[in-house]
Scaffold this active site. Structure first.
Site, PDB file in Angstrom:
ATOM      1  N   CYS A 128      19.011  13.613  18.731  1.00  0.00           N
ATOM      2  CA  CYS A 128      17.802  12.999  18.180  1.00  0.00           C
ATOM      3  C   CYS A 128      18.279  11.847  17.323  1.00  0.00           C
ATOM      4  CB  CYS A 128      16.991  13.976  17.339  1.00  0.00           C
ATOM      5  SG  CYS A 128      15.627  13.163  16.474  1.00  0.00           S
ATOM      6  N   CYS A 131      16.057  11.496  13.738  1.00  0.00           N
ATOM      7  CA  CYS A 131      16.222  12.436  12.621  1.00  0.00           C
ATOM      8  C   CYS A 131      17.134  13.555  13.101  1.00  0.00           C
ATOM      9  CB  CYS A 131      14.873  12.952  12.109  1.00  0.00           C
ATOM     10  SG  CYS A 131      13.695  13.412  13.384  1.00  0.00           S
ATOM     11  N   SER A 132      16.619  14.766  13.199  1.00  0.00           N
ATOM     12  CA  SER A 132      17.467  15.828  13.725  1.00  0.00           C
ATOM     13  C   SER A 132      16.622  16.829  14.501  1.00  0.00           C
ATOM     14  CB  SER A 132      18.242  16.521  12.605  1.00  0.00           C
ATOM     15  OG  SER A 132      17.337  17.020  11.647  1.00  0.00           O
ATOM     16  N   CYS A 133      15.699  16.325  15.325  1.00  0.00           N
ATOM     17  CA  CYS A 133      14.889  17.207  16.162  1.00  0.00           C
ATOM     18  C   CYS A 133      15.833  18.047  17.013  1.00  0.00           C
ATOM     19  CB  CYS A 133      13.952  16.391  17.054  1.00  0.00           C
ATOM     20  SG  CYS A 133      12.733  15.467  16.104  1.00  0.00           S
TER      21      CYS A 133
END
Lengths: 226, 127
Positions: A128, A131-133
């Site tokens: 991602c 962000c940090s999906c």
């Protein structure tokens, strides 16, 4: 990689610091040694307000954190082990990831799950960049490297170099398919089932379906005998 | 602790966006990602703006993150697609084989029909 926190099993280490003095536990970590950060204060204040208004209880929040650590990290391995063992299930998983998981009693709150299959011609890897999906309900909390700027920025434009750093060298005839998990879908890789796993139970298959294989930075391997 | 009565969250304000009706693009359509840099919360990565790709699948309508981010209700939902790009097009200096691809989710209002053949990659700095 500047970030080398490969901490797959870190959450299973229980460093209670059993100890000394009055029988109480020494601090597990010193993360809370300093004054609370602005975000901690905000988070705490928000929780207190939500509790005061009857929206959530402290027990619900604690339970949620416990599920995140005790259950979620192992769901993905179970689901993909089932896909390996049952080709019809695999087809349903590829068609509609969330519905297939629900068949196994793995209820995903995530809006949609897209399972992407590795084949002799295609290798998939997930990132991602925004962000940090991450498929947290299948794999637990994302590892530190997954959230690092290094991984997020490089795996999109030099993915083969990044995979090589993880010990995964792809031949040129294999198409590398990078998935930027940048909006509402969540992804999980269905790795190829390695030779030497014939007749294995789903539980045994799940053991080689580690987190990193389901993100696509490596592939499952049969442990050498000995 | 008793669960207690749950109060309803305050109703969010409606969106100012126009409704998405059906889907404008189909699987296999060539599309170009808008080369625009509006302020605000956008889920379209900078590096893909201005690039051409092909619709890989239609994900369905989802609440608009550009509105959700500011406390609006995200309605009306916007159509979301997965778009496939050739790595060599996205990154002119890409070192891997020409067959390598990258895919991501793009909301419909960021897409325009691609005109003719794929153009050479934009020299715009990404990110």
């Amino acid at each position: 990689m500047s970030d080398t926190s490969f901490d797959y099993y870190a959450h299973r280490k229980h460093d209670h610091g059993h100890g000394r003095g009055h029988g109480d536990h020494a601090p597990v970590a010193v993360a809370d040694a300093g004054p609370p950060s602005e975000y901690e204060i905000m988070s705490r204040a928000m929780q207190e307000l939500l509790e005061a208004r009857g929206v959530v209880t402290a027990e619900e929040i604690r339970r949620r954190m416990e599920i995140f650590e005790e259950e979620f990290p192992y769901r993905g391995s179970r689901v993909i082990a089932r896909a390996w063992a049952d080709p019809a299930f695999k087809q349903r998983l590829l068609q509609d990831g969330k519905a297939a998981c629900a068949e196994m009693g793995v209820e995903l709150e995530a809006t949609r799950l897209i399972a992407v299959e590795n084949t002799p011609d295609v290798h998939n890897v997930i990132v991602c960049t925004l962000c940090s999906c991450y498929p947290r309900e299948l794999l637990g909390m994302p590892p530190t490297w997954y959230k690092s700027d290094n991984y997020r920025s490089r795996v999109v434009f030099e993915p083969r170099s990044v995979l090589k750093e993880f010990g995964t060298v792809l031949p040129d005839h294999v198409t590398l398919r990078v998935h930027d998990s940048n909006a509402d879908m969540r992804y999980v890789v269905v790795p190829m089932r390695p030779d030497g796993t014939q007749g294995w139970s789903e539980d045994k298959l799940a053991q080689i379906l580690t987190r990193d294989t389901l993100v696509g930075v490596t592939v499952p391997r049969v442990p050498e005998k000995g | 602790m008793t669960p207690g009565k749950r109060t309803q969250p305050r109703t969010k304000l409606p969106s100012t966006y126009n409704p998405a009706s059906g889907h404008r693009f189909n699987v296999g359509d060539r599309v170009v990602i808008k080369h625009a840099f509006p302020p605000g919360h956008r889920r379209t990565p900078y590096y893909i703006r201005g690039k051409e790709g092909v619709i890989e699948r239609i994900c369905g309508a989802f609440p608009n993150p550009e509105e959700l981010a500011y406390g609006f209700d995200g309605e009306p939902a916007k159509m979301l697609y997965r778009v496939r790009f050739e790595q060599k097009h996205v990154w002119p200096g890409y070192q891997g084989p020409a067959r390598d691809i990258i895919e991501m989710e793009i909301f419909e209002h960021w897409l325009a029909p691609a005109s003719g053949r794929a153009k050479p990659a934009s020299p715009t700095q990404n990110g």
